[in-house]
Design a protein around this motif. Structure first.
Motif, PDB file in Angstrom:
ATOM      1  N   LEU A 171      18.662-154.123 -43.307  1.00 13.83           N
ATOM      2  CA  LEU A 171      17.975-155.320 -42.956  1.00 13.83           C
ATOM      3  C   LEU A 171      17.388-155.938 -44.061  1.00 13.83           C
ATOM      4  CD1 LEU A 171      16.795-157.238 -40.869  1.00 13.83           C
ATOM      5  CD2 LEU A 171      15.006-155.346 -40.606  1.00 13.83           C
ATOM      6  N   LEU A 172      16.591-155.046 -45.180  1.00 17.04           N
ATOM      7  CA  LEU A 172      15.858-155.607 -46.119  1.00 17.04           C
ATOM      8  C   LEU A 172      16.703-156.019 -47.167  1.00 17.04           C
ATOM      9  CD1 LEU A 172      12.861-153.201 -46.267  1.00 17.04           C
ATOM     10  CD2 LEU A 172      12.927-155.238 -45.388  1.00 17.04           C
ATOM     11  N   SER A 173      17.931-155.396 -47.413  1.00 18.23           N
ATOM     12  CA  SER A 173      18.940-156.124 -48.270  1.00 18.23           C
ATOM     13  C   SER A 173      19.404-157.247 -48.057  1.00 18.23           C
ATOM     14  CB  SER A 173      19.936-154.955 -48.698  1.00 18.23           C
ATOM     15  OG  SER A 173      19.529-153.881 -49.087  1.00 18.23           O
ATOM     16  N   THR A 174      19.664-157.608 -46.661  1.00 19.97           N
ATOM     17  CA  THR A 174      20.096-158.998 -46.214  1.00 19.97           C
ATOM     18  C   THR A 174      19.144-159.960 -46.205  1.00 19.97           C
ATOM     19  OG1 THR A 174      21.758-157.406 -45.017  1.00 19.97           O
ATOM     20  CG2 THR A 174      21.361-159.747 -44.040  1.00 19.97           C
ATOM     21  N   VAL A 175      18.000-159.627 -45.804  1.00 21.14           N
ATOM     22  CA  VAL A 175      17.114-160.825 -45.440  1.00 21.14           C
ATOM     23  C   VAL A 175      16.321-161.406 -46.893  1.00 21.14           C
ATOM     24  CG1 VAL A 175      15.054-159.200 -44.920  1.00 21.14           C
ATOM     25  CG2 VAL A 175      15.481-161.614 -43.758  1.00 21.14           C
ATOM     26  N   MET A 176      16.364-160.213 -47.601  1.00 17.22           N
ATOM     27  CA  MET A 176      15.416-160.901 -49.056  1.00 17.22           C
ATOM     28  C   MET A 176      16.340-161.404 -49.957  1.00 17.22           C
ATOM     29  SD  MET A 176      12.332-159.993 -48.127  1.00 17.22           S
ATOM     30  CE  MET A 176      11.670-160.200 -49.515  1.00 17.22           C
ATOM     31  N   MET A 177      16.786-162.701 -49.881  1.00 20.68           N
ATOM     32  CA  MET A 177      17.634-163.366 -50.541  1.00 20.68           C
ATOM     33  C   MET A 177      16.720-164.382 -51.595  1.00 20.68           C
ATOM     34  SD  MET A 177      20.567-162.387 -50.314  1.00 20.68           S
ATOM     35  CE  MET A 177      21.279-164.110 -51.055  1.00 20.68           C
ATOM     36  N   PRO A 178      17.254-164.498 -52.705  1.00 22.91           N
ATOM     37  CA  PRO A 178      16.373-165.552 -53.879  1.00 22.91           C
ATOM     38  C   PRO A 178      16.467-166.881 -53.355  1.00 22.91           C
ATOM     39  CG  PRO A 178      18.299-164.927 -54.649  1.00 22.91           C
ATOM     40  CD  PRO A 178      18.455-164.162 -53.428  1.00 22.91           C
ATOM     41  N   SER A 179      15.505-167.563 -53.627  1.00 24.73           N
ATOM     42  CA  SER A 179      15.231-169.099 -53.309  1.00 24.73           C
ATOM     43  C   SER A 179      16.664-169.731 -53.667  1.00 24.73           C
ATOM     44  CB  SER A 179      14.264-169.809 -54.000  1.00 24.73           C
ATOM     45  OG  SER A 179      14.110-171.218 -53.645  1.00 24.73           O
ATOM     46  N   GLY A 180      17.249-170.688 -52.805  1.00 26.29           N
ATOM     47  CA  GLY A 180      18.466-171.283 -53.149  1.00 26.29           C
ATOM     48  C   GLY A 180      19.683-170.716 -52.808  1.00 26.29           C
ATOM     49  N   ILE A 181      19.728-169.627 -52.311  1.00 22.80           N
ATOM     50  CA  ILE A 181      21.045-168.913 -51.864  1.00 22.80           C
ATOM     51  C   ILE A 181      20.569-168.230 -50.346  1.00 22.80           C
ATOM     52  CG2 ILE A 181      22.750-167.265 -52.403  1.00 22.80           C
ATOM     53  CD1 ILE A 181      22.546-169.330 -54.499  1.00 22.80           C
ATOM     54  N   PRO A 182      20.504-169.127 -49.250  1.00 26.60           N
ATOM     55  CA  PRO A 182      20.014-168.525 -48.223  1.00 26.60           C
ATOM     56  C   PRO A 182      21.265-167.711 -47.494  1.00 26.60           C
ATOM     57  CG  PRO A 182      20.567-170.987 -47.984  1.00 26.60           C
ATOM     58  CD  PRO A 182      20.606-170.623 -49.263  1.00 26.60           C
ATOM     59  N   VAL A 183      20.778-166.911 -46.711  1.00 28.02           N
ATOM     60  CA  VAL A 183      21.395-165.922 -45.696  1.00 28.02           C
ATOM     61  C   VAL A 183      20.689-166.030 -44.411  1.00 28.02           C
ATOM     62  CG1 VAL A 183      22.200-163.626 -44.943  1.00 28.02           C
ATOM     63  CG2 VAL A 183      22.671-164.581 -47.441  1.00 28.02           C
ATOM     64  N   ALA A 184      21.143-166.451 -43.104  1.00 30.77           N
ATOM     65  CA  ALA A 184      20.694-166.240 -42.129  1.00 30.77           C
ATOM     66  C   ALA A 184      20.882-164.875 -41.599  1.00 30.77           C
ATOM     67  CB  ALA A 184      21.238-167.111 -40.975  1.00 30.77           C
ATOM     68  N   THR A 185      19.994-163.922 -41.311  1.00 29.29           N
ATOM     69  CA  THR A 185      19.748-162.581 -40.720  1.00 29.29           C
ATOM     70  C   THR A 185      19.548-162.249 -39.317  1.00 29.29           C
ATOM     71  OG1 THR A 185      19.260-162.201 -43.170  1.00 29.29           O
ATOM     72  CG2 THR A 185      19.286-160.377 -41.473  1.00 29.29           C
ATOM     73  N   VAL A 186      20.514-161.738 -38.653  1.00 30.28           N
ATOM     74  CA  VAL A 186      20.107-161.142 -37.255  1.00 30.28           C
ATOM     75  C   VAL A 186      19.607-159.708 -37.204  1.00 30.28           C
ATOM     76  CG1 VAL A 186      21.615-162.915 -36.253  1.00 30.28           C
ATOM     77  CG2 VAL A 186      22.390-160.595 -36.721  1.00 30.28           C
ATOM     78  N   ALA A 187      19.271-159.354 -36.108  1.00 32.86           N
ATOM     79  CA  ALA A 187      18.923-157.757 -36.031  1.00 32.86           C
ATOM     80  C   ALA A 187      19.844-156.910 -36.482  1.00 32.86           C
ATOM     81  CB  ALA A 187      18.272-157.800 -34.436  1.00 32.86           C
ATOM     82  N   VAL A 188      19.217-155.611 -36.660  1.00 31.81           N
ATOM     83  CA  VAL A 188      20.268-154.755 -37.046  1.00 31.81           C
ATOM     84  C   VAL A 188      21.347-154.388 -35.931  1.00 31.81           C
ATOM     85  CG1 VAL A 188      20.203-152.039 -37.404  1.00 31.81           C
ATOM     86  CG2 VAL A 188      18.469-153.504 -38.589  1.00 31.81           C
ATOM     87  N   ASN A 189      22.369-154.330 -36.294  1.00 31.99           N
ATOM     88  CA  ASN A 189      23.568-154.339 -35.279  1.00 31.99           C
ATOM     89  C   ASN A 189      23.534-155.465 -34.325  1.00 31.99           C
ATOM     90  OD1 ASN A 189      24.188-151.749 -36.491  1.00 31.99           O
ATOM     91  ND2 ASN A 189      23.565-150.470 -34.854  1.00 31.99           N
ATOM     92  N   GLY A 190      23.193-156.563 -34.822  1.00 32.42           N
ATOM     93  CA  GLY A 190      23.245-157.770 -34.120  1.00 32.42           C
ATOM     94  C   GLY A 190      24.396-158.751 -33.938  1.00 32.42           C
ATOM     95  N   GLY A 191      25.396-158.058 -33.798  1.00 27.54           N
ATOM     96  CA  GLY A 191      26.916-158.619 -34.044  1.00 27.54           C
ATOM     97  C   GLY A 191      27.028-159.813 -32.815  1.00 27.54           C
ATOM     98  N   ALA A 192      26.775-159.504 -31.437  1.00 28.64           N
ATOM     99  CA  ALA A 192      26.618-160.596 -30.745  1.00 28.64           C
ATOM    100  C   ALA A 192      26.001-161.715 -30.926  1.00 28.64           C
ATOM    101  CB  ALA A 192      26.293-160.019 -29.154  1.00 28.64           C
ATOM    102  N   ASN A 193      24.586-161.654 -31.527  1.00 27.95           N
ATOM    103  CA  ASN A 193      23.770-162.750 -31.774  1.00 27.95           C
ATOM    104  C   ASN A 193      24.205-163.536 -33.030  1.00 27.95           C
ATOM    105  OD1 ASN A 193      21.920-162.630 -29.945  1.00 27.95           O
ATOM    106  ND2 ASN A 193      20.273-161.883 -30.878  1.00 27.95           N
TER     107      ASN A 193
END
Length: 164
Positions: A98-120
């Motif tokens: 979760l932290l590796s996915t959500v903590m992106m630097p400014s300018g390179i956004p990644v939308a992040t869903v919950a852990v194991n949140g494939g359906a969402n």
């Protein structure tokens, strides 16, 4: 026709990706599934992301656990929306992913869903597609209405069973 690219960091992420695939199948949205690692096959991951728009993709969904850098690696190489799905691994209950996915630097956004949140992740991809595809937007409205009806039915059942 728009497509969704699903990229898994490893085959072990497939059970979480299956949740997304179920949603995409329900909405009849074409997709392609790949296994590309940010660490073990970085050149191939970069090539896929950098050519995704030309390949007809509208949104990319990245599934990865542990050192979950895949979503960021894809996002660094495309301007398409990238949705990261942190997958629960054998350590830290998925918090590391979760932290590796959500903590992106400014300018390179990644939308992040919950852990194991494939359906969402798939539903978010459909919402993005629905901004320019009224048929997908209408199907999302129907999907939400079915969810509401199921909750209200369960509420009525519980109230009639457990209310004095």
């Amino acid at each position: 026709m728009t497509r969704v690219g699903l990229v898994l960091g490893s085959k072990s992420d497939m059970p979480v990706a299956e949740k997304a695939l179920g949603v995409l199948r329900e909405f009849n949205i074409p997709f392609e599934v790949r296994i590309l690692s940010a660490h073990r096959s970085p050149d191939e991951a970069r090539e896929f992301a950098s050519s995704a728009r030309e390949g007809g993709f509208s949104v990319l969904i990245a599934f990865a656990g542990m050192a979950a850098h895949l979503a960021g690696a894809l996002a660094a190489n495309t301007t398409l929306p990238v949705i990261g799905v942190p997958c629960k691994g054998s350590c830290f209950d998925g918090m590391d992913a979760l932290l590796s996915t959500v903590m992106m630097p400014s300018g390179i956004p990644v939308a992040t869903v919950a852990v194991n949140g494939g359906a969402n992740a798939a539903l978010l991809a459909l919402q993005i597609i629905g901004t320019s595809d009224s048929e997908v937007a209408a199907k999302l409205e129907e999907h939400r209405a079915k969810g509401k009806a199921a909750v209200l039915e369960a509420d009525a059942e519980v109230r009639s069973t457990y209310t004095l």
